[in-house]
Design a protein around this motif. Structure first.
Motif, PDB file in Angstrom:
ATOM      1  N   TRP A  34       0.837  -1.194   0.000  1.00 59.60           N
ATOM      2  CA  TRP A  34       0.000   0.000   0.000  1.00 59.60           C
ATOM      3  C   TRP A  34       0.875   1.248   0.000  1.00 59.60           C
ATOM      4  CZ3 TRP A  34      -5.211   0.171  -0.444  1.00 59.60           C
ATOM      5  CH2 TRP A  34      -5.895  -1.035  -0.268  1.00 59.60           C
ATOM      6  N   PRO A  35       0.535   2.229  -0.805  1.00 63.45           N
ATOM      7  CA  PRO A  35       1.323   3.466  -0.860  1.00 63.45           C
ATOM      8  C   PRO A  35       0.995   4.401   0.297  1.00 63.45           C
ATOM      9  CG  PRO A  35      -0.441   3.552  -2.457  1.00 63.45           C
ATOM     10  CD  PRO A  35      -0.513   2.188  -1.833  1.00 63.45           C
ATOM     11  N   VAL A  36       1.363   3.990   1.505  1.00 64.86           N
ATOM     12  CA  VAL A  36       1.110   4.787   2.704  1.00 64.86           C
ATOM     13  C   VAL A  36       2.059   5.983   2.723  1.00 64.86           C
ATOM     14  CG1 VAL A  36       1.230   4.754   5.229  1.00 64.86           C
ATOM     15  CG2 VAL A  36       0.320   2.774   3.989  1.00 64.86           C
ATOM     16  N   PRO A  37       1.585   7.175   3.099  1.00 66.63           N
ATOM     17  CA  PRO A  37       2.481   8.329   3.190  1.00 66.63           C
ATOM     18  C   PRO A  37       3.680   8.036   4.090  1.00 66.63           C
ATOM     19  CG  PRO A  37       0.211   9.028   3.404  1.00 66.63           C
ATOM     20  CD  PRO A  37       0.193   7.537   3.429  1.00 66.63           C
ATOM     21  N   ALA A  38       4.845   8.474   3.659  1.00 66.35           N
ATOM     22  CA  ALA A  38       6.071   8.222   4.408  1.00 66.35           C
ATOM     23  C   ALA A  38       5.978   8.835   5.795  1.00 66.35           C
ATOM     24  CB  ALA A  38       7.265   8.798   3.646  1.00 66.35           C
ATOM     25  N   GLY A  39       6.650   8.201   6.749  1.00 61.61           N
ATOM     26  CA  GLY A  39       6.614   8.716   8.107  1.00 61.61           C
ATOM     27  C   GLY A  39       7.479   7.914   9.051  1.00 61.61           C
ATOM     28  N   VAL A 214       4.153  12.447   6.431  1.00 60.99           N
ATOM     29  CA  VAL A 214       4.044  13.491   5.417  1.00 60.99           C
ATOM     30  C   VAL A 214       2.591  13.921   5.320  1.00 60.99           C
ATOM     31  CG1 VAL A 214       4.279  14.006   2.965  1.00 60.99           C
ATOM     32  CG2 VAL A 214       6.026  12.634   4.126  1.00 60.99           C
ATOM     33  N   MET A 215       2.363  15.216   5.380  1.00 62.10           N
ATOM     34  CA  MET A 215       1.012  15.748   5.313  1.00 62.10           C
ATOM     35  C   MET A 215       0.594  15.855   3.859  1.00 62.10           C
ATOM     36  SD  MET A 215      -1.415  16.897   7.304  1.00 62.10           S
ATOM     37  CE  MET A 215      -3.038  17.182   6.629  1.00 62.10           C
ATOM     38  N   VAL A 216      -0.443  15.122   3.481  1.00 63.02           N
ATOM     39  CA  VAL A 216      -0.942  15.151   2.113  1.00 63.02           C
ATOM     40  C   VAL A 216      -2.197  15.986   2.105  1.00 63.02           C
ATOM     41  CG1 VAL A 216      -1.682  13.803   0.151  1.00 63.02           C
ATOM     42  CG2 VAL A 216       0.031  12.896   1.710  1.00 63.02           C
ATOM     43  N   SER A 225      -1.665   7.780  -2.459  1.00 60.15           N
ATOM     44  CA  SER A 225      -2.496   7.047  -3.399  1.00 60.15           C
ATOM     45  C   SER A 225      -3.951   7.440  -3.248  1.00 60.15           C
ATOM     46  CB  SER A 225      -2.359   5.556  -3.126  1.00 60.15           C
ATOM     47  OG  SER A 225      -2.953   5.252  -1.888  1.00 60.15           O
ATOM     48  N   SER A 226      -4.761   7.034  -4.215  1.00 59.10           N
ATOM     49  CA  SER A 226      -6.195   7.299  -4.129  1.00 59.10           C
ATOM     50  C   SER A 226      -6.781   6.666  -2.875  1.00 59.10           C
ATOM     51  CB  SER A 226      -6.894   6.733  -5.369  1.00 59.10           C
ATOM     52  OG  SER A 226      -6.379   7.317  -6.538  1.00 59.10           O
ATOM     53  N   GLU A 227      -6.354   5.443  -2.571  1.00 57.06           N
ATOM     54  CA  GLU A 227      -6.892   4.732  -1.413  1.00 57.06           C
ATOM     55  C   GLU A 227      -6.603   5.493  -0.123  1.00 57.06           C
ATOM     56  OE1 GLU A 227      -4.809   3.543  -3.611  1.00 57.06           O
ATOM     57  OE2 GLU A 227      -5.403   1.584  -4.375  1.00 57.06           O
ATOM     58  N   SER A 228      -5.327   5.897   0.047  1.00 56.07           N
ATOM     59  CA  SER A 228      -4.941   6.581   1.279  1.00 56.07           C
ATOM     60  C   SER A 228      -5.592   7.948   1.385  1.00 56.07           C
ATOM     61  CB  SER A 228      -3.417   6.710   1.338  1.00 56.07           C
ATOM     62  OG  SER A 228      -2.802   5.443   1.282  1.00 56.07           O
ATOM     63  N   ALA A 229      -5.689   8.666   0.254  1.00 55.20           N
ATOM     64  CA  ALA A 229      -6.278  10.003   0.284  1.00 55.20           C
ATOM     65  C   ALA A 229      -7.734   9.951   0.719  1.00 55.20           C
ATOM     66  CB  ALA A 229      -6.156  10.646  -1.097  1.00 55.20           C
ATOM     67  N   CYS A 230      -8.488   8.994   0.173  1.00 54.86           N
ATOM     68  CA  CYS A 230      -9.900   8.876   0.523  1.00 54.86           C
ATOM     69  C   CYS A 230     -10.073   8.513   1.998  1.00 54.86           C
ATOM     70  CB  CYS A 230     -10.576   7.825  -0.356  1.00 54.86           C
ATOM     71  SG  CYS A 230     -10.688   8.289  -2.104  1.00 54.86           S
ATOM     72  N   MET A 232      -7.987   9.018   4.371  1.00 52.49           N
ATOM     73  CA  MET A 232      -7.492  10.082   5.229  1.00 52.49           C
ATOM     74  C   MET A 232      -8.555  11.143   5.500  1.00 52.49           C
ATOM     75  SD  MET A 232      -4.374  12.703   4.524  1.00 52.49           S
ATOM     76  CE  MET A 232      -4.130  14.127   5.579  1.00 52.49           C
ATOM     77  N   VAL A 233      -9.231  11.603   4.460  1.00 52.27           N
ATOM     78  CA  VAL A 233     -10.209  12.669   4.679  1.00 52.27           C
ATOM     79  C   VAL A 233     -11.408  12.171   5.474  1.00 52.27           C
ATOM     80  CG1 VAL A 233      -9.517  14.002   2.655  1.00 52.27           C
ATOM     81  CG2 VAL A 233     -11.291  12.277   2.418  1.00 52.27           C
ATOM     82  N   VAL A 234     -11.775  10.897   5.287  1.00 51.32           N
ATOM     83  CA  VAL A 234     -12.869  10.340   6.085  1.00 51.32           C
ATOM     84  C   VAL A 234     -12.461  10.263   7.551  1.00 51.32           C
ATOM     85  CG1 VAL A 234     -14.255   8.264   6.515  1.00 51.32           C
ATOM     86  CG2 VAL A 234     -13.920   9.074   4.181  1.00 51.32           C
ATOM     87  N   ASP A 235     -11.230   9.851   7.812  1.00 49.42           N
ATOM     88  CA  ASP A 235     -10.731   9.807   9.190  1.00 49.42           C
ATOM     89  C   ASP A 235     -10.698  11.200   9.802  1.00 49.42           C
ATOM     90  OD1 ASP A 235     -10.430   7.089   9.035  1.00 49.42           O
ATOM     91  OD2 ASP A 235      -8.264   7.130   8.663  1.00 49.42           O
TER      92      ASP A 235
END
Length: 590
Positions: A34-39, A214-216, A225-230, A232-235
């Motif tokens: 999964w393309p999780v934001p780096a951290g 990393v703050m996206v 990624s699309s998956e993480s972005a979606c 993230m905003v729901v969270d």
């Protein structure tokens, strides 16, 4: 040896006590591809050391954090504190404590008076950048200095503000509040920001590990990624950081489409035929998909539900086969905006019968060929009505100019198509379905021709449906060619229940379409209108349709999620403009 910082890519399940449950989950997602934001995670050991030293981090801890930040810079191509390409960070607990509803997350760490302009340039949206800066100031004031959010004023709860000067004024006020009540200015040095954010997080989490990622920035994120972005905003909505409307505006509709179409569990469910219709007519009648889905897919579905709550534009689908209708329904289509009998007759199973009919030696054989097609079309319509139970099914009749060899049986072909529709409707009604056929007449020369065809439809409906006609709320509409839209709308509205716009590029003929919609509704206020071209799934087209009062757009099945999100964004932006105009009028009057 004390382990103070762990990169997420180096985390393992055995490190739960060190990097927390969320840290472990993110590390596992990374290993799964999964393309999780780096951290990285600042560990429990570092937190204990911080508390033991009475709120001061060690030099070793500072160096490890600095090395981790450098790693993130290399991964993202951004620089922490850079004026042009600033790296922005989120700082949050790795463990969620259920006994508190307190906000404990910092967003946009790394923004200051200089880097905010870099973010504005990157996103091409200075209001958005200023809003992010304002959010950081509020979180910093509360979490670092204990300044209540209420002290920042009512404007803190209004993400709709889109005036740069007003946002600049608010930011200045927020910095003054922090300096007065926190007795120290807000740090413009980004390393000091991060240090204080970590210290505050350690104090709030009682020796729990802290995640730094990393703050996206929603739709502007290039590293998520699309998956993480979606997700993230729901969270962020769940945590009370942003509103549902803010979440919808931060998502690129393409991300939602990409996520749903490429999602393996959704695709497998569709292929397995595990779609069922809700039987409760009191609720929204939609298809649902059985099975457990990933958190990312569930986040997308949540976004789409929020979109449906705010959008006013209906999203229909263009299909010519029942299997495509099933997919469209699962993706949230609210009906069929257009299925073309011409395309249905050209399918591999029908084409031989059509060819035989066209090449027949005499009228009798041609009419026999027409009769053979009726049950085939009827079977398709029955499936459409079943899949779209309770939703409109718009069927475009065959254009008489399709093949000149059919002129001898033109009347028979026309009768056959209409008869197939109403025979399918009658059978579906007897099966307990709610059918809503909408018969679309191809382009006609004048209103008298439309009147004649309308009367024919009504006559055949009376003959076939009989008393069941009261259960079949059918409509008759006409195709408006964009090139003639502004000249015939008023006359056509006399005999039509709806207009369907097609053929040419609507983006090049907006004035004609708007004129047609306005004139049609002036003649008949309840007249519906829809855009049924492939460009319908375009954010600009959808915004235009929303603005001029078009009732629906119809697109391909795969574009339905895109259109749902874009329609919601159009509605939200219109409300913002209206509020801004009202506020401007009030301030001008005052």
């Amino acid at each position: 040896m004390t382990k103070r910082v762990v990169l997420l890519e180096d985390g393992t399940a055995e490190m739960k006590g060190l990097i927390g449950s969320q840290g472990v989950s993110l590390s596992e997602l990374l290993r799964a591809g999964w393309p999780v934001p780096a951290g990285f995670a600042v560990t429990t050991e570092c937190c204990r050391e911080f508390n033991t030293r009475l709120g001061h981090g060690s030099t070793d801890a500072a160096q490890e954090v600095e090395r981790a930040i450098h790693h993130l810079e290399q991964r993202t191509g951004t620089i922490f504190g850079d004026a042009k390409t600033p790296l922005l960070l989120s700082v949050k607990p790795s463990e969620v404590h259920s006994n508190t509803n307190e906000r404990a997350s910092f967003l946009y760490v790394g923004l200051n008076d200089v880097t905010v302009e870099g973010l504005a340039e990157q996103t091409e949206d200075r209001c958005y950048a200023l809003y992010c800066y304002r959010s950081l100031l509020q979180d910093f004031g509360y979490l670092v200095h204990g300044i209540p959010y209420e002290l920042f004023g009512e404007s803190a709860g209004e993400p709709e503000i889109q005036d740069e000067l007003e946002l600049e004024r608010i930011i200045t006020e927020h910095k003054i509040i922090i300096e007065v009540h926190g007795r120290t200015p807000f740090p413009q040095d980004v390393k000091s920001q991060l240090s204080e954010a970590l210290g505050a997080s350690f104090s709030h989490t009682h020796c729990s590990p802290v995640l730094v990622q990393v703050m996206v920035n929603g739709e502007y994120g290039e590293h998520m990624s699309s998956e993480s972005a979606c997700k993230m905003v729901v969270d962020m909505v769940s945590e009370g950081l942003i509103t549902k409307e803010e979440a919808l505006l931060r998502i690129d509709p393409l991300q939602v489409t990409e996520m749903l179409i490429q999602s393996s569990d959704l695709t497998n469910s569709l292929h397995a035929g595990s779609i069922v219709s809700l039987t409760d007519r009191e609720e929204k009648n939609e298809c649902v998909i059985r099975g457990q889905h990933s958190p990312q897919v569930l986040a997308v579905q949540q976004l789409l539900e929020w979109a449906d709550e705010v959008k006013s534009l209906s999203v229909l689908v263009n299909v010519n086969h029942p299997r495509d209708a099933i997919l469209a329904r699962a993706l949230g289509a609210e009906g069929i905006g257009q299925c073309q009998i011409e395309a249905m007759l050209l399918s591999p199973s029908r084409l031989p019968f059509v060819q035989k009919m066209i090449t027949a030696d005499n009228d009798y054989e041609r009419r026999r060929g027409v009769e053979r097609l009726l049950p085939m079309l009827q079977a398709d319509f029955e499936q459409f009505f079943e899949v779209m139970d309770g939703c409109p099914v718009t069927i475009k009749l065959l254009d008489s100019a399709w093949d000149e060899r059919l002129l001898d049986v033109e009347a028979d072909m026309l009768d056959m198509q209409i008869e197939a529709i109403f025979r399918a409707a009658l059978k579906s009604i007897h099966q307990g379905l709610w059918v809503r056929p909408e018969i679309l007449i191809p382009p006609v020369s004048d209103s008298s021709e439309l009147q004649r065809l309308r009367e024919l439809v009504d006559h055949i409906a009376d003959q076939i449906l009989g008393e069941e006609k009261r259960h079949c709320l059918y409509k008759v509409g006409t195709t408006i060619e964009i090139s003639r839209a502004g000249t015939i709308a008023t006359q056509m509205a006399r005999h039509a229940d709806f207009f369907s716009f097609g053929t040419l590029d609507i983006r090049e003929n907006k004035n004609l379409v708007e004129m047609s919609v306005v004139q049609g509704k002036a003649r008949k206020p309840y007249l519906r209108s829809g855009v049924c071209i492939e460009q319908a799934a375009n954010a600009d087209t959808i915004a235009f349709c929303h603005r001029i009062g078009v009732d629906y757009v119809s697109c391909s099945p795969e574009q339905v999620p895109f259109a749902r999100i874009a329609a919601a964004q159009a509605a939200i932006r219109e409300r913002k403009r209206d509020r801004n105009e009202q506020n401007h009028d009030i301030s001008t009057t005052a």
